[in-house]
Design a protein around this motif. Structure first.
Motif, PDB file in Angstrom:
ATOM      1  N   SER A 167       0.844  -1.183   0.000  1.00  0.00           N
ATOM      2  CA  SER A 167       0.000   0.000   0.000  1.00  0.00           C
ATOM      3  C   SER A 167       0.883   1.238   0.000  1.00  0.00           C
ATOM      4  O   SER A 167       1.864   1.317   0.748  1.00  0.00           O
ATOM      5  CB  SER A 167      -0.869  -0.036   1.253  1.00  0.00           C
ATOM      6  OG  SER A 167      -1.513   1.182   1.430  1.00  0.00           O
ATOM      7  N   PHE A 168       0.498   2.237  -0.802  1.00  0.00           N
ATOM      8  CA  PHE A 168       1.260   3.470  -0.897  1.00  0.00           C
ATOM      9  C   PHE A 168       0.301   4.652  -0.843  1.00  0.00           C
ATOM     10  O   PHE A 168      -0.827   4.559  -1.319  1.00  0.00           O
ATOM     11  CB  PHE A 168       2.069   3.496  -2.213  1.00  0.00           C
ATOM     12  CG  PHE A 168       3.028   2.344  -2.302  1.00  0.00           C
ATOM     13  CD1 PHE A 168       4.267   2.408  -1.696  1.00  0.00           C
ATOM     14  CD2 PHE A 168       2.663   1.179  -2.968  1.00  0.00           C
ATOM     15  CE1 PHE A 168       5.137   1.336  -1.755  1.00  0.00           C
ATOM     16  CE2 PHE A 168       3.523   0.104  -3.030  1.00  0.00           C
ATOM     17  CZ  PHE A 168       4.761   0.172  -2.427  1.00  0.00           C
ATOM     18  N   THR A 175       0.496   8.406 -10.933  1.00  0.00           N
ATOM     19  CA  THR A 175       0.161   7.711 -12.174  1.00  0.00           C
ATOM     20  C   THR A 175       0.494   6.243 -11.977  1.00  0.00           C
ATOM     21  O   THR A 175       1.102   5.853 -10.969  1.00  0.00           O
ATOM     22  CB  THR A 175       0.981   8.273 -13.357  1.00  0.00           C
ATOM     23  OG1 THR A 175       2.370   8.023 -13.099  1.00  0.00           O
ATOM     24  CG2 THR A 175       0.731   9.759 -13.568  1.00  0.00           C
ATOM     25  N   LEU A 176       0.125   5.408 -12.943  1.00  0.00           N
ATOM     26  CA  LEU A 176       0.442   3.987 -12.866  1.00  0.00           C
ATOM     27  C   LEU A 176       1.945   3.769 -12.773  1.00  0.00           C
ATOM     28  O   LEU A 176       2.425   2.983 -11.951  1.00  0.00           O
ATOM     29  CB  LEU A 176      -0.141   3.253 -14.082  1.00  0.00           C
ATOM     30  CG  LEU A 176       0.134   1.752 -14.157  1.00  0.00           C
ATOM     31  CD1 LEU A 176      -0.426   1.045 -12.930  1.00  0.00           C
ATOM     32  CD2 LEU A 176      -0.468   1.173 -15.427  1.00  0.00           C
ATOM     33  N   LEU A 177       2.709   4.479 -13.591  1.00  0.00           N
ATOM     34  CA  LEU A 177       4.159   4.326 -13.583  1.00  0.00           C
ATOM     35  C   LEU A 177       4.759   4.752 -12.245  1.00  0.00           C
ATOM     36  O   LEU A 177       5.653   4.091 -11.722  1.00  0.00           O
ATOM     37  CB  LEU A 177       4.779   5.137 -14.732  1.00  0.00           C
ATOM     38  CG  LEU A 177       6.287   4.967 -14.932  1.00  0.00           C
ATOM     39  CD1 LEU A 177       6.651   3.499 -15.128  1.00  0.00           C
ATOM     40  CD2 LEU A 177       6.755   5.797 -16.111  1.00  0.00           C
ATOM     41  N   LEU A 182       7.095   3.399  -6.887  1.00  0.00           N
ATOM     42  CA  LEU A 182       7.010   3.358  -5.425  1.00  0.00           C
ATOM     43  C   LEU A 182       7.151   1.924  -4.906  1.00  0.00           C
ATOM     44  O   LEU A 182       7.682   1.693  -3.825  1.00  0.00           O
ATOM     45  CB  LEU A 182       5.681   3.957  -4.938  1.00  0.00           C
ATOM     46  CG  LEU A 182       5.529   5.465  -5.027  1.00  0.00           C
ATOM     47  CD1 LEU A 182       4.096   5.877  -4.708  1.00  0.00           C
ATOM     48  CD2 LEU A 182       6.504   6.158  -4.076  1.00  0.00           C
ATOM     49  N   ALA A 183       6.686   0.961  -5.690  1.00  0.00           N
ATOM     50  CA  ALA A 183       6.745  -0.445  -5.300  1.00  0.00           C
ATOM     51  C   ALA A 183       8.088  -1.067  -5.680  1.00  0.00           C
ATOM     52  O   ALA A 183       8.256  -2.287  -5.601  1.00  0.00           O
ATOM     53  CB  ALA A 183       5.602  -1.222  -5.952  1.00  0.00           C
ATOM     54  N   GLY A 184       9.057  -0.261  -6.057  1.00  0.00           N
ATOM     55  CA  GLY A 184      10.397  -0.766  -6.341  1.00  0.00           C
ATOM     56  C   GLY A 184      10.611  -1.197  -7.785  1.00  0.00           C
ATOM     57  O   GLY A 184      11.664  -1.728  -8.117  1.00  0.00           O
ATOM     58  N   GLY A 185       9.636  -1.000  -8.610  1.00  0.00           N
ATOM     59  CA  GLY A 185       9.766  -1.357 -10.019  1.00  0.00           C
ATOM     60  C   GLY A 185       9.417  -2.822 -10.271  1.00  0.00           C
ATOM     61  O   GLY A 185       9.112  -3.582  -9.346  1.00  0.00           O
TER      62      GLY A 185
END
Length: 188
Positions: A167-168, A175-177, A182-185
């Motif tokens: 969760s962020f 945006t989606l990107l 944020l999730a580390g890619g």
């Protein structure tokens, strides 16, 4: 409520008193005095009448220091949710601060208020608006019986083939990107 009572020219009778749950105060010589439903001026006159039995032509000055019967409820993501007494003019951020301030999960602030007819009105102020440079826009004065609900921050969830799913915090610019970043890619 908290009252400061001063009897001029009688030093031992200057007291700060608190109205108890039964609507009475304890005052020297008079013991318990019922103050429920009386205005400040009415109580001042009543004290002068009662003290007239013990003091020649008493002059009483009465000041209302603090309202215990007027309050706002601060709920949600604050340090100490609960009632905040109105001790005068109070704005939203002041009330939130007195309730322990924002937590790490704090988001937008919702204020609910009843109008004279009893109809409930609710407004939501974005947290950024309250804390930003233009904080005066959302930082309105609160009134007796208002409910301030500090909502939990909105979140976006990223799962699947990313390095740190979870969760962020959501904001309008995400945006989606950016969420994937944020999730580390992406994983291999």
């Amino acid at each position: 409520d908290k009252l400061q009572i001063t009897v001029y020219y009688v030093e031992d009778m200057n007291e700060t008193v608190v109205v108890d749950r039964s609507g009475a105060v304890t005052f020297p010589v008079l013991d318990k005095v019922d103050v429920q439903g009386l205005s400040v001026n009415q109580l001042q006159t009543r004290l002068e009448e009662l003290l007239g039995q013990f003091v020649k032509a008493p002059q009483v000055n009465l000041q209302l220091i603090e309202y215990g019967s007027r309050y706002v409820n601060v709920l949600g993501e604050v340090g100490n949710p609960g009632r905040v007494p109105l001790k005068g003019a109070l704005k939203v951020l002041d009330a939130v601060s007195q309730a322990g301030g924002y937590t790490s999960k704090s988001g937008d602030v919702e204020i609910s208020r009843r109008d004279a007819s009893g109809k409930l009105h609710t407004r939501v102020f974005p947290r950024e608006e309250l804390l930003g440079a233009s904080s005066e826009k959302g930082n309105i004065y609160v009134l007796d019986q208002d409910v301030i609900n500090v909502q939990a921050i909105k979140s976006v969830y990223v799962s699947g083939e990313v390095k740190n799913p979870g969760s962020f915090p959501y904001n309008r610019d995400i945006t989606l990107l950016r969420a994937i970043t944020l999730a580390g890619g992406f994983t291999q």
